[in-house]
Design a protein around this motif. Structure first.
Motif, PDB file in Angstrom:
ATOM      1  N   PHE A  90      -8.765  -4.177  11.716  1.00  0.00           N
ATOM      2  CA  PHE A  90      -7.378  -4.050  11.248  1.00  0.00           C
ATOM      3  C   PHE A  90      -6.563  -5.284  11.609  1.00  0.00           C
ATOM      4  O   PHE A  90      -5.686  -5.710  10.860  1.00  0.00           O
ATOM      5  N   LYS A 144       0.844  -1.187   0.000  1.00  0.00           N
ATOM      6  CA  LYS A 144       0.000   0.000   0.000  1.00  0.00           C
ATOM      7  C   LYS A 144       0.888   1.249   0.000  1.00  0.00           C
ATOM      8  O   LYS A 144       1.788   1.357   0.822  1.00  0.00           O
ATOM      9  N   ILE A 201      -2.220   1.547  14.904  1.00  0.00           N
ATOM     10  CA  ILE A 201      -2.692   2.392  13.804  1.00  0.00           C
ATOM     11  C   ILE A 201      -3.975   3.129  14.202  1.00  0.00           C
ATOM     12  O   ILE A 201      -4.176   4.291  13.843  1.00  0.00           O
ATOM     13  N   GLN A 204       0.753  -0.162   8.591  1.00  0.00           N
ATOM     14  CA  GLN A 204      -0.498  -0.117   7.828  1.00  0.00           C
ATOM     15  C   GLN A 204      -0.221   0.054   6.343  1.00  0.00           C
ATOM     16  O   GLN A 204      -0.895  -0.530   5.508  1.00  0.00           O
ATOM     17  N   VAL A 234      -2.559  -6.068  11.219  1.00  0.00           N
ATOM     18  CA  VAL A 234      -2.048  -4.762  11.657  1.00  0.00           C
ATOM     19  C   VAL A 234      -2.561  -4.477  13.065  1.00  0.00           C
ATOM     20  O   VAL A 234      -3.762  -4.558  13.319  1.00  0.00           O
ATOM     21  N   ASP A 285      -4.199   7.173  14.269  1.00  0.00           N
ATOM     22  CA  ASP A 285      -5.203   7.954  13.549  1.00  0.00           C
ATOM     23  C   ASP A 285      -5.983   8.842  14.500  1.00  0.00           C
ATOM     24  O   ASP A 285      -6.329   9.972  14.153  1.00  0.00           O
ATOM     25  N   THR A 331     -10.620   5.106   8.771  1.00  0.00           N
ATOM     26  CA  THR A 331      -9.382   4.590   8.201  1.00  0.00           C
ATOM     27  C   THR A 331      -9.582   3.190   7.642  1.00  0.00           C
ATOM     28  O   THR A 331      -9.064   2.854   6.589  1.00  0.00           O
ATOM     29  N   PHE A 332     -10.352   2.383   8.363  1.00  0.00           N
ATOM     30  CA  PHE A 332     -10.582   1.028   7.855  1.00  0.00           C
ATOM     31  C   PHE A 332     -11.336   1.071   6.527  1.00  0.00           C
ATOM     32  O   PHE A 332     -10.997   0.350   5.592  1.00  0.00           O
ATOM     33  N   LYS A 350       2.867   5.783   9.610  1.00  0.00           N
ATOM     34  CA  LYS A 350       2.026   4.627   9.310  1.00  0.00           C
ATOM     35  C   LYS A 350       2.842   3.503   8.680  1.00  0.00           C
ATOM     36  O   LYS A 350       2.505   2.338   8.814  1.00  0.00           O
ATOM     37  N   ASP A 375      -8.905   1.989   3.985  1.00  0.00           N
ATOM     38  CA  ASP A 375      -7.919   0.920   3.783  1.00  0.00           C
ATOM     39  C   ASP A 375      -8.526  -0.219   2.970  1.00  0.00           C
ATOM     40  O   ASP A 375      -7.873  -0.806   2.123  1.00  0.00           O
TER      41      ASP A 375
END
Lengths: 328, 639
Positions: B236, A25, B245, A79, B241, B249, B506-507, A74, B510
């Motif tokens: 996540f 990513k 994270i 992530q 992850v 965020d 964010t998810f 990040k 993502d």
């Protein structure tokens, strides 16, 4: 030793995760429709082709993953695995990048390209030490002064209120030394701030100024570019090392080629943006030779103040030596 | 607000003193630094280096401590239906399960914030202070929350069940543990490898099940920030992850330039509504607008709209003005509690379309459309929103007035009565003159370019403090202290929710969900009307799940290119987008303004849902009109 252990962990992880493709990513601040956005999409397609679909790039365009600092953090958290960064973010990893983008050090795009070529290996080594693999360097453009009053020589900036919410603190220090008055305003609020007179000038890339539509108020631009910003695509070394070694060379070559294409498209896009802004009332102020020299004198004075503070002086000396060679 | 099942400890313990003491210190610095910097600038001096960074991190530390302090009073927001208060055995078991779920989530938040602290930041510093010194307050805050959480519940439960829940939480968050271990020790013990591979085979398939369980705990009163942050954490983890994270965020949310202003305006609002100032405001409103049916509602809506235009649509209006306007409307004895909460909640974002709204500016720069035209286009739809709501409010007011027969039949105009009313209004204005200058100064400071939004909010807080403490002498000593603490608990609750709700945004980014939706629409939909309806629906959901800035950055680049495909004017698209988001903010169950309103008015969420319903319906109709009648948006734009 450490790295080997980490590799082992990742190896185990990659065996146990039932995934056929490695997803990487990448965060980018540029919107999808820009040369950067399109270039990254092309890169994704090429990498998939080179690796027969084993490496899949997912691009987060338009800053949805946060600003450059956020992208770096990040990456550390895992992530995302890569980012397109410019000096603003790169300097938080390797401060010498800031040194190279400082006003008064590199004075033309040709110099930027030459120095990037000469120093590339050293720079990449520095980044590798922090766990990042650089795929391709490029000259990402220049920043200019846009103001509500005409600015032709350094003296014109005395007491001018300049927005300081968007740039690294080292650069704000330069504004202070030059007699400007930085006002902390974040970029979405700059348009209102320009309208109300809270700030009178911004130092930003012409493309950004066009995008945020600040030129409607700050309609005076000094023709002299203040400083270049360097850009690159980099990956977390952990992700890079997971890609089978046989592909590395080809993948990098693809990234370098696309980086060059992007740089070419960017400069024409920037010219278009300037033309459009001029049609809409932007005035470009061209200083005479004496004024021009006054600018470079100020820049060089500022640059000499900053270097010893937070930079590796040997690295910078090397840059200066190469530059002198080039200028001769 | 969540009701206490067990009585909160009445004695303040050391931890609470630490939380409130340091919280107050960060609050004070948050107000003092911008004011000082502003004064220096007025005198022609330079700015304070790292000012934005400093203010940002004062907010971070304030949020962490205030969040923990809020937990100590059991005042975090939840969606409780009241089942947990029943006195039956099976309820006891469910509650115990909920409490274990809380421990399970909190331990992951602590791990995640440690991961962020140790992994995400390298050598950055603010001034000469390493950035970690500020960030460290986040794990401290979550540890404090866990302490309060356990202190309250272990009276009825076995302690070892919570130990097991904590250990399970750590196991689920193994990626975090590995990240932390590797960064601190620079090597990893052997057994971790086998653990890791075991984790990857066992945990990810379990995640959907855990998310469902977590959501099932919501009606039992599991605090909302745990549900939102916990769900994001688990989602996540499915991709390997760790919760670092989510915490990171959340941290970036606090860096939004509007957040410190929210904290400061909230305290100002509390100082005004908790002191006698609210009585003076009631008198001003009554004497100025009371003669006209619904006049006070109209005034309240207009005040909310003006405040929202320059503070952004983050719901700060409810926090800052809600208490005062509530006192004015309900306290005047003319409007029911339910109506008052409904009208104030729905007005929290009503000025979004007027200049100098940040949302419009951001939309313009992200979508690449002319910002000035967007502002022009917003005028009529914005006016429709205000007018429809005011008409509705006036209608309700007239109906209730008739029923109560409070006012006798209107007498003919009498000069003497008018003079009397005028005298009353003048004396009310004189009484409240110091406070009435607050909106005047706020607007002057901001719109003349003398101060930034943050500076304005800090100056007005200090002005209000001086007025209420030294001039009007309404608040002093212990009472002042209690008001500040109360406002700190609200700030703590609100900012923690804002922090942890970002994880879901964010998810969604993502997982590239908006991209898939946009692709689906482009492939499958050909009718303009179907597209617009789908757009309404999608944006409504976006508005309930995402904050306005994320929504603009993520969703606008996806829908803006679709507009020409369906023949929609790009400017009209912008108005549709923002009007829909505005609706999303007040849509149950998770619209952000509903949370803020529940906090500010001290009402449970189900009660807020009931009170918002008529306004929601009204707003929905208005949004449909704005969507399907483009001329309202396009009439003022030069061709």
């Amino acid at each position: 030793m450490n790295r080997r252990i980490l590799l082992l962990v990742l190896l185990i992880v990659s065996i146990t995760v039932p995934l056929s493709a490695q997803v990487i990513k990448i965060a980018s601040l540029a919107p999808r429709s820009t040369p950067w956005g399109q270039g990254l999409e092309r890169l994704a397609a090429e990498w998939a082709q080179i690796t027969n679909g084993r490496v899949r790039l997912t691009i987060f365009h338009g800053g949805v993953a946060g600003n450059e600092e956020d992208s770096i953090r990040k990456m550390r958290l895992g992530q995302i695995q890569g980012a397109v960064l410019t000096t603003a973010g790169l300097a938080t990893i390797v401060p010498e990048t800031m040194g190279m983008s400082f006003p008064g050090i590199l004075e033309s795009s040709d110099e930027v390209n030459y120095i990037l070529g000469e120093m590339e290996d050293d720079l990449n080594g520095l980044f590798a030490g922090y766990g990042y693999e650089i795929l391709a360097w490029s000259n990402a453009g220049w920043i200019n002064i846009f103001s509500t009053v005409p600015v032709l020589e350094p003296r014109d900036l005395d007491g001018v209120k300049i927005s300081s919410g968007t740039l690294p603190e080292e650069i704000n220090g330069v504004f202070r030394n030059m007699g400007m008055q930085p006002v902390p305003v974040a970029s979405p609020e700059i348009l209102s701030a320009l309208n109300s007179g809270l700030v009178e000038a911004v130092i930003y890339s012409p493309l950004g100024v066009a995008g945020y539509q600040w030129f409607g108020v700050a309609d005076q631009m000094l023709e002299i570019p203040i400083a270049p910003f360097l850009g690159n695509i980099l990956l977390d070394s952990r992700a890079w090392n997971r890609i089978p070694r046989q592909y590395h060379e080809e993948l990098k070559a693809a990234a370098v080629a696309i980086g060059e294409e992007i740089a070419g498209e960017l400069s024409s896009l920037e010219a278009d943006a300037l033309e459009l802004m001029e049609q809409n009332g932007l005035e470009v102020n061209i200083p005479n030779n004496a004024q021009r020299e006054a600018w470079y004198a100020v820049f060089e004075e500022q640059a000499s103040r900053i270097e010893s503070d937070f930079l590796d002086n040997e690295f910078m000396d090397e840059v200066y030596r190469k530059l002198e060679e080039y200028r001769r | 607000m969540r009701q206490n099942e067990t009585k909160p400890a009445t004695r303040r313990n050391i931890l609470e003193n630490f939380e409130s003491g340091f919280g107050l210190l960060w609050y004070a610095l948050l107000a003092a630094v911008p004011v000082l910097a502003w004064l220096v600038r007025l005198l022609g001096g330079s700015d304070l280096p790292y000012q934005n960074e400093l203010v940002f991190h004062f907010v971070v530390m304030l949020t962490a401590l205030a969040g923990s302090y809020t937990e100590s009073h059991n005042e975090h927001l939840s969606l409780s239906l009241g089942i947990e208060k029943r006195d039956e055995k099976w309820v006891g078991i469910l509650v115990a399960f909920r409490n274990l779920a809380g421990t399970f989530i909190l331990i992951q938040f602590i791990l995640g914030s440690l991961e962020m602290l140790l992994v995400a930041f390298a050598g950055e510093s603010v001034w000469f202070i390493p950035i970690q010194a500020f960030i460290a307050f986040i794990p401290i805050g979550f540890a404090g929350i866990l302490y309060h959480w356990l202190r309250r519940i272990t009276r009825t439960e076995k302690w070892w069940t919570h130990l097991i829940a904590a250990i399970l939480g750590m196991i689920i968050s193994l990626p975090s543990l590995i990240n932390i271990t590797f960064t601190t020790l620079q090597s990893i013990p052997e057994f971790v490898f086998s653990l890791d591979s075991l984790w990857y085979t066992l945990v990810p398939p379990l995640i959907p099940f855990l998310v469902v369980l977590l959501i099932a705990m919501t009606p039992l009163g599991l605090p909302l920030y745990m549900v939102l942050g916990g769900a994001a954490t688990l989602l996540f983890l499915r991709g390997g992850v760790g919760p670092g994270i989510i915490m990171y965020d959340g941290y970036t949310v606090l860096g939004n330039s509007a957040i410190p202003a929210i904290a400061l305006f909230t305290l100002t609002g509390f100082l005004l509504s908790e002191g006698k100032a609210s009585e003076r405001f009631i008198e001003v409103f009554l004497s100025l607008f009371g003669w006209m049916p619904g006049g006070m509602v109209l005034a309240a809506i207009l005040v909310s709209a003006v405040f929202t235009t320059f503070t952004g649509a983050s719901g700060v209006t409810i926090l800052a003005l809600g208490g005062l306007l509530y006192a004015v409307l309900h306290g005047s004895g003319r409007y029911s509690e339910r109506f008052t909460v409904g009208v104030l909640t729905s007005s929290g974002s009503i000025g979004l379309l007027f200049p100098p709204s940040l949302a419009i500016i951001l939309y313009g720069s992200v979508a690449g459309v002319n910002i000035r035209h967007l502002f022009l286009a917003g005028l009529i739809p914005g006016a429709i929103m205000i007018l429809s709501r005011s008409a509705f409010g006036i209608g309700i007011a007239m109906k209730s007035q008739k029923a109560r027969k409070a006012q006798t039949a209107r007498k003919a105009f009498e000069f003497r009565r008018f003079l009397k009313a005028l005298r009353r209004a003048l004396s009310a204005i004189k009484e409240a003159a110091w406070e009435l200058m607050i909106p005047v100064f706020t607007l002057l400071l901001y719109f003349t370019g003398v101060a930034t939004l943050l500076e304005t909010s800090a100056i007005m807080l200090i002005y209000t403090l001086v007025v209420e403490v030294f001039i009007k002498k309404d608040l002093h000593g212990r009472k002042l202290f209690l008001v500040v603490l109360k406002s700190m608990r609200v700030i703590g609750g609100v900012l923690i929710i804002l922090m942890l709700a970002k994880g879901l945004s964010t998810f969604i980014i993502d997982a590239q969900i908006p991209q898939s939706l946009a692709a689906f629409v482009q492939d499958q939909v050909s009718s303009r009307i179907v597209f617009l309806l789908l757009l309404n629906l999608a944006l409504l959901i976006t508005g309930t799940l995402m904050d306005i800035y994320s929504a603009i950055f993520v969703v606008v680049p996806l829908i803006a290119p679709l507009a020409p495909v369906f023949g929609i004017h790009p400017i009209h698209m912008g108005i549709i987008f923002l009007a829909n988001l505005e609706l999303g903010f007040i849509t149950p169950p998770v619209g952000l303004n509903l949370f803020l309103s529940s906090y500010r008015f001290g009402k449970g969420l189900p009660e807020v849902y009931r009170s918002i319903l008529p306004f929601l319906l009204l707003q929905f109709i208005v949004v449909l009109i704005i969507t399907f009648v483009p001329v309202f948006s396009l009439a003022l734009i030069p061709r």
